[in-house]
Design a protein around this motif. Structure first.
Motif, PDB file in Angstrom:
ATOM      1  N   ASP A 124       5.527  18.033   1.843  1.00  0.00           N
ATOM      2  CA  ASP A 124       4.796  18.589   1.722  1.00  0.00           C
ATOM      3  C   ASP A 124       3.902  18.071   1.452  1.00  0.00           C
ATOM      4  OD1 ASP A 124       6.532  20.917   2.891  1.00  0.00           O
ATOM      5  OD2 ASP A 124       6.647  22.041   1.031  1.00  0.00           O
ATOM      6  N   TRP A 125       3.918  17.125   0.149  1.00  0.00           N
ATOM      7  CA  TRP A 125       2.957  16.471  -0.711  1.00  0.00           C
ATOM      8  C   TRP A 125       2.287  15.331   0.507  1.00  0.00           C
ATOM      9  CZ3 TRP A 125       3.392  11.026  -1.610  1.00  0.00           C
ATOM     10  CH2 TRP A 125       2.510  10.687  -2.326  1.00  0.00           C
ATOM     11  N   LEU A 126       3.310  14.917   0.868  1.00  0.00           N
ATOM     12  CA  LEU A 126       2.862  13.544   1.783  1.00  0.00           C
ATOM     13  C   LEU A 126       1.986  14.378   2.898  1.00  0.00           C
ATOM     14  CD1 LEU A 126       6.139  11.453   3.174  1.00  0.00           C
ATOM     15  CD2 LEU A 126       3.791  10.847   1.911  1.00  0.00           C
ATOM     16  N   SER A 127       2.708  15.409   4.182  1.00  0.00           N
ATOM     17  CA  SER A 127       1.612  15.822   4.861  1.00  0.00           C
ATOM     18  C   SER A 127       0.746  16.743   4.646  1.00  0.00           C
ATOM     19  CB  SER A 127       2.762  16.688   6.262  1.00  0.00           C
ATOM     20  OG  SER A 127       3.154  17.922   5.426  1.00  0.00           O
ATOM     21  N   LYS A 128       0.522  17.569   3.813  1.00  0.00           N
ATOM     22  CA  LYS A 128      -0.709  18.694   3.041  1.00  0.00           C
ATOM     23  C   LYS A 128      -1.444  18.099   2.318  1.00  0.00           C
ATOM     24  CE  LYS A 128       2.351  22.578   3.206  1.00  0.00           C
ATOM     25  NZ  LYS A 128       3.179  23.704   2.502  1.00  0.00           N
ATOM     26  N   ARG A 129      -0.940  16.789   2.064  1.00  0.00           N
ATOM     27  CA  ARG A 129      -1.287  15.774   1.126  1.00  0.00           C
ATOM     28  C   ARG A 129      -2.662  14.934   1.232  1.00  0.00           C
ATOM     29  NH1 ARG A 129      -2.532  20.938  -0.368  1.00  0.00           N
ATOM     30  NH2 ARG A 129      -2.801  21.556  -2.398  1.00  0.00           N
ATOM     31  N   ILE A 130      -1.796  14.142   0.710  1.00  0.00           N
ATOM     32  CA  ILE A 130      -1.548  12.855   0.972  1.00  0.00           C
ATOM     33  C   ILE A 130      -1.592  12.012   2.232  1.00  0.00           C
ATOM     34  CG2 ILE A 130      -0.964  10.284   1.154  1.00  0.00           C
ATOM     35  CD1 ILE A 130      -1.343  11.431  -1.575  1.00  0.00           C
ATOM     36  N   TRP A 131      -1.503  11.945   3.835  1.00  0.00           N
ATOM     37  CA  TRP A 131      -1.892  11.857   5.020  1.00  0.00           C
ATOM     38  C   TRP A 131      -3.241  12.170   5.090  1.00  0.00           C
ATOM     39  CZ3 TRP A 131       3.889  12.766   7.687  1.00  0.00           C
ATOM     40  CH2 TRP A 131       4.770  11.558   7.316  1.00  0.00           C
ATOM     41  N   VAL A 132      -3.250  13.381   5.135  1.00  0.00           N
ATOM     42  CA  VAL A 132      -5.086  14.012   4.941  1.00  0.00           C
ATOM     43  C   VAL A 132      -5.996  13.226   4.243  1.00  0.00           C
ATOM     44  CG1 VAL A 132      -6.454  15.674   5.223  1.00  0.00           C
ATOM     45  CG2 VAL A 132      -3.986  16.396   5.408  1.00  0.00           C
ATOM     46  N   MET A 133      -5.661  12.889   2.839  1.00  0.00           N
ATOM     47  CA  MET A 133      -6.223  11.862   2.313  1.00  0.00           C
ATOM     48  C   MET A 133      -6.762  10.332   3.133  1.00  0.00           C
ATOM     49  SD  MET A 133      -7.027  13.491  -1.651  1.00  0.00           S
ATOM     50  CE  MET A 133      -4.865  13.942  -1.179  1.00  0.00           C
ATOM     51  N   GLU A 134      -5.410  10.119   3.514  1.00  0.00           N
ATOM     52  CA  GLU A 134      -5.501   8.523   3.740  1.00  0.00           C
ATOM     53  C   GLU A 134      -6.267   8.369   5.209  1.00  0.00           C
ATOM     54  OE1 GLU A 134      -1.813   6.781   4.132  1.00  0.00           O
ATOM     55  OE2 GLU A 134      -0.978   7.201   2.105  1.00  0.00           O
ATOM     56  N   ALA A 135      -5.964   8.960   6.188  1.00  0.00           N
ATOM     57  CA  ALA A 135      -6.724   9.217   6.796  1.00  0.00           C
ATOM     58  C   ALA A 135      -8.123   9.725   7.221  1.00  0.00           C
ATOM     59  CB  ALA A 135      -6.559  10.244   8.012  1.00  0.00           C
ATOM     60  N   ALA A 136      -8.533  10.260   6.075  1.00  0.00           N
ATOM     61  CA  ALA A 136     -10.598  10.018   5.448  1.00  0.00           C
ATOM     62  C   ALA A 136     -11.268   8.809   5.049  1.00  0.00           C
ATOM     63  CB  ALA A 136     -10.557  10.881   4.867  1.00  0.00           C
ATOM     64  N   HIS A 137      -9.856   8.018   4.678  1.00  0.00           N
ATOM     65  CA  HIS A 137     -10.445   6.652   4.058  1.00  0.00           C
ATOM     66  C   HIS A 137     -11.370   5.400   4.714  1.00  0.00           C
ATOM     67  CE1 HIS A 137      -9.175   5.370  -0.027  1.00  0.00           C
ATOM     68  NE2 HIS A 137      -7.628   6.297   0.156  1.00  0.00           N
ATOM     69  N   THR A 138     -11.819   5.297   4.082  1.00  0.00           N
ATOM     70  CA  THR A 138     -12.700   3.801   4.824  1.00  0.00           C
ATOM     71  C   THR A 138     -12.851   2.568   4.072  1.00  0.00           C
ATOM     72  OG1 THR A 138     -14.778   4.203   3.573  1.00  0.00           O
ATOM     73  CG2 THR A 138     -15.264   5.471   5.109  1.00  0.00           C
ATOM     74  N   HIS A 139     -13.401   1.643   4.640  1.00  0.00           N
ATOM     75  CA  HIS A 139     -13.542   0.743   4.288  1.00  0.00           C
ATOM     76  C   HIS A 139     -13.927  -0.237   2.662  1.00  0.00           C
ATOM     77  CE1 HIS A 139     -12.602  -3.722   4.343  1.00  0.00           C
ATOM     78  NE2 HIS A 139     -13.427  -4.640   3.496  1.00  0.00           N
ATOM     79  N   GLN A 140     -14.702   0.640   2.842  1.00  0.00           N
ATOM     80  CA  GLN A 140     -15.429   1.053   1.131  1.00  0.00           C
ATOM     81  C   GLN A 140     -14.628   2.010   0.527  1.00  0.00           C
ATOM     82  OE1 GLN A 140     -18.013  -1.352   0.058  1.00  0.00           O
ATOM     83  NE2 GLN A 140     -17.521  -0.291  -1.857  1.00  0.00           N
ATOM     84  N   THR A 141     -14.052   3.148   0.818  1.00  0.00           N
ATOM     85  CA  THR A 141     -13.339   3.623  -0.231  1.00  0.00           C
ATOM     86  C   THR A 141     -11.838   3.093  -0.478  1.00  0.00           C
ATOM     87  OG1 THR A 141     -12.482   5.149   1.625  1.00  0.00           O
ATOM     88  CG2 THR A 141     -14.473   6.194   0.540  1.00  0.00           C
ATOM     89  N   LEU A 142     -11.885   2.803   0.122  1.00  0.00           N
ATOM     90  CA  LEU A 142     -10.165   2.580  -0.254  1.00  0.00           C
ATOM     91  C   LEU A 142     -10.503   0.850  -0.962  1.00  0.00           C
ATOM     92  CD1 LEU A 142      -7.820   1.506   0.690  1.00  0.00           C
ATOM     93  CD2 LEU A 142      -8.022   0.694   2.789  1.00  0.00           C
ATOM     94  N   TYR A 143     -11.431   0.085  -0.852  1.00  0.00           N
ATOM     95  CA  TYR A 143     -11.818  -0.790  -1.386  1.00  0.00           C
ATOM     96  C   TYR A 143     -11.943  -0.885  -3.164  1.00  0.00           C
ATOM     97  CZ  TYR A 143     -14.745  -5.356  -4.193  1.00  0.00           C
ATOM     98  OH  TYR A 143     -14.673  -5.621  -4.445  1.00  0.00           O
ATOM     99  N   THR A 144     -12.739   0.578  -3.165  1.00  0.00           N
ATOM    100  CA  THR A 144     -12.612   1.397  -4.545  1.00  0.00           C
ATOM    101  C   THR A 144     -11.444   2.225  -4.972  1.00  0.00           C
ATOM    102  OG1 THR A 144     -15.328   1.927  -4.097  1.00  0.00           O
ATOM    103  CG2 THR A 144     -14.268   2.821  -5.620  1.00  0.00           C
ATOM    104  N   SER A 145     -10.640   2.032  -4.461  1.00  0.00           N
ATOM    105  CA  SER A 145      -8.960   2.580  -4.512  1.00  0.00           C
ATOM    106  C   SER A 145      -8.377   1.646  -5.340  1.00  0.00           C
ATOM    107  CB  SER A 145      -8.676   3.462  -3.737  1.00  0.00           C
ATOM    108  OG  SER A 145      -7.298   4.239  -3.660  1.00  0.00           O
ATOM    109  N   ALA A 146      -8.170   0.564  -4.477  1.00  0.00           N
ATOM    110  CA  ALA A 146      -7.565  -0.654  -4.329  1.00  0.00           C
ATOM    111  C   ALA A 146      -8.517  -0.838  -6.249  1.00  0.00           C
ATOM    112  CB  ALA A 146      -7.935  -1.428  -4.265  1.00  0.00           C
ATOM    113  N   LEU A 147      -9.944  -0.923  -6.410  1.00  0.00           N
ATOM    114  CA  LEU A 147     -10.288  -1.711  -7.336  1.00  0.00           C
ATOM    115  C   LEU A 147      -9.901  -0.417  -8.855  1.00  0.00           C
ATOM    116  CD1 LEU A 147     -14.058  -2.552  -7.008  1.00  0.00           C
ATOM    117  CD2 LEU A 147     -12.002  -4.075  -7.075  1.00  0.00           C
ATOM    118  N   ALA A 148     -10.165   0.519  -8.630  1.00  0.00           N
ATOM    119  CA  ALA A 148      -9.700   1.543  -9.479  1.00  0.00           C
ATOM    120  C   ALA A 148      -8.373   0.951 -10.074  1.00  0.00           C
ATOM    121  CB  ALA A 148      -9.608   2.682  -8.921  1.00  0.00           C
ATOM    122  N   GLY A 149      -7.172   1.463  -9.130  1.00  0.00           N
ATOM    123  CA  GLY A 149      -5.760   0.984  -9.266  1.00  0.00           C
ATOM    124  C   GLY A 149      -5.681  -0.192  -9.720  1.00  0.00           C
TER     125      GLY A 149
END
Length: 454
Positions: free
Chosen positions: A84-109
């Motif tokens: 449920d965590w994957l299908s209802k939350r994570i996959w939905v948000m991963e699919a919404a990533h752009t190059h810039q948002t993914l870059y920022t996510s990686a920097l923060a991590g």
């Protein structure tokens, strides 16, 4: 390049003897050139000197299972079990990533990882924009192996993340060619099929072929959740590890996250093939997945590494938390020495280096190895090592595993360069990163809303 000296520190080397000494380190070209009890004489002009008086130096922590792509989703996917965590939350948000948002996510991590003593990681990205993660690794100076996530199964993957297997593998191969070995081998690439549920047999067989051809790691999840196990049995008519073994994937180049629900014959397969397992205790507890049988697996000669997993299933990327939990959660069922502090510290350093095939360069403080170090203050009231025990490896391991936290990290170094010092990641101002982080989250939220709007 002029050398660097680290003076007056206590070295917990994590070498074969787990040696501890009051020593000085000479670093040349990013590697440890000498370890000596003698102070250097006259220093050549331009030599950098770091005074580590009162600090304990350890090899930097190695997180062998991380999802930097998910850092933006912290506190947005709580109180759910895995599927449920994957299908209802994570996959939905991963699919919404752009190059810039993914870059920022990686920097923060990476910011959080460096600030808590981690110098190296094995990352599984999402299916698109993987270059953004590599770019964040390049910018920050952390050591990392990154893999594009592979998902092609027509029945079990969401349409907005599913890829054509040939196109996905072509991109993964191009990423390997573009990034593997870059920055003096600080950056490596791997192949990351998400898990058996999301991948066709053809994709997994093709990944194996590429891995053998390029001597690349394969990084995937296995046997994390009971419902996952049931789904795997329906899809391939056998257990997870049995299936991977039948396909030929098991072996030293395979890194498996979790491995909670294993049958005795699967444990034997992993032992015989020297497949690497990554224990993720916080994630396993938060998603109610279960407790991996770590003492049993260790007893079979399997070397266990550690990882925080992703920010939304933890919700930290803090190796101190993982070490403490790894040492504690197995004691009620097995006994107080089920997993000792020293064994956990090995998981966070030596075993992680071996799992990532980086043992010749990192995982211990030894002459010839890379200068990937973390410096801790073990003289705080909260983690105090008695003066008579400052050179006792057992006392130091206990302090690090049971008592320490990120606030005790005074500096983090990769390739002989300080990347984090006294609350600041060099070249990554926190205030501007927070603004960038909020903007990236808003972009993802808007794109998610657009996906689910009628």
């Amino acid at each position: 390049m002029k050398p660097t000296w680290i003076l007056n520190g206590i070295l917990f080397t994590q070498d074969a003897r787990r040696s501890v000494s009051k020593s000085n380190i000479r670093i040349e070209n990013g590697r440890i050139a000498a370890i000596t009890s003698k102070k250097p004489g006259r220093l050549e002009k331009g030599t950098k000197v770091i005074d580590a008086q009162g600090l304990t130096l350890l090899p930097g922590f190695i997180q062998a299972h991380v999802h930097l792509c998910q850092t933006l989703f912290r506190n947005l996917a709580d109180d759910l079990e895995l599927l449920d965590w994957l299908s209802k939350r994570i996959w939905v948000m991963e699919a919404a990533h752009t190059h810039q948002t993914l870059y920022t996510s990686a920097l923060a991590g990476i910011y959080e990882l460096l600030a808590s003593g981690t110098t190296c990681l094995l990352d599984m990205g999402t299916v698109r924009h993987t270059d953004a993660i590599f770019e964040a690794v390049r910018k920050t100076g952390i050591r990392a192996n990154v893999g594009k996530c592979l998902m092609d199964h027509p029945e079990t993957t969401p349409e907005n993340l599913r890829e054509d297997s040939e196109a996905a593998l072509k991109e993964a191969t191009e990423l390997f060619q573009r990034w593997n070995g870059k920055k003096n081998d600080r950056i490596r690439a791997s192949y990351a099929p998400r898990f058996v549920v999301s991948c066709t047999e053809k994709l997994l067989r093709d990944v194996l072929t590429l891995s053998k051809r390029q001597n690349a790691l394969i990084h995937t999840h296995a046997s994390e959740n009971l419902k996952e196990i049931q789904l795997v049995k329906r899809l391939v008519n056998c257990e997870n590890i049995e299936y991977l073994h039948q396909l030929g994937l098991t072996g030293p180049n395979l890194v498996l996250a979790h491995c909670i629900w294993l049958k005795p014959n699967e444990k034997e397969i992993l032992s015989q093939t020297k497949t690497h397992i990554v224990h993720c205790p916080s994630s396993n507890l938060k998603l109610a997945s279960g407790l991996a049988h770590i003492p049993d697996l260790m007893g079979r000669g399997i070397e266990i590494a550690l990882g925080a997993d992703g920010a939304p299933c933890n919700n930290n990327l803090n190796m101190f938390l993982e070490m403490r939990l790894a040492a504690l959660i197995h004691k009620p069922g097995v006994g107080p020495r089920a997993v000792r502090a020293q064994e956990v510290l090995d998981m966070a350093t030596r075993n992680g280096a071996k799992a990532l095939q980086w043992w010749n360069d990192i995982g211990s403080i030894e002459v010839g190895k890379k200068a990937d170090l973390t410096a801790l203050n073990l003289s705080e009231i909260t983690n105090f090592v008695p003066e008579r025990s400052v050179l006792d490896p057992e006392a130091i391991a206990s302090s690090v595993v049971y008592s320490c936290g990120p606030s005790d990290v005074k500096f983090t170094m990769v390739d002989g360069k300080i990347l984090y010092r006294n609350g600041r990641v060099i070249g990554l101002p926190k205030d501007s990163l927070i603004k960038q982080y909020r903007a990236a989250q808003n972009t993802v939220f808007k794109r998610v809303k657009a996906q689910i709007s009628p």
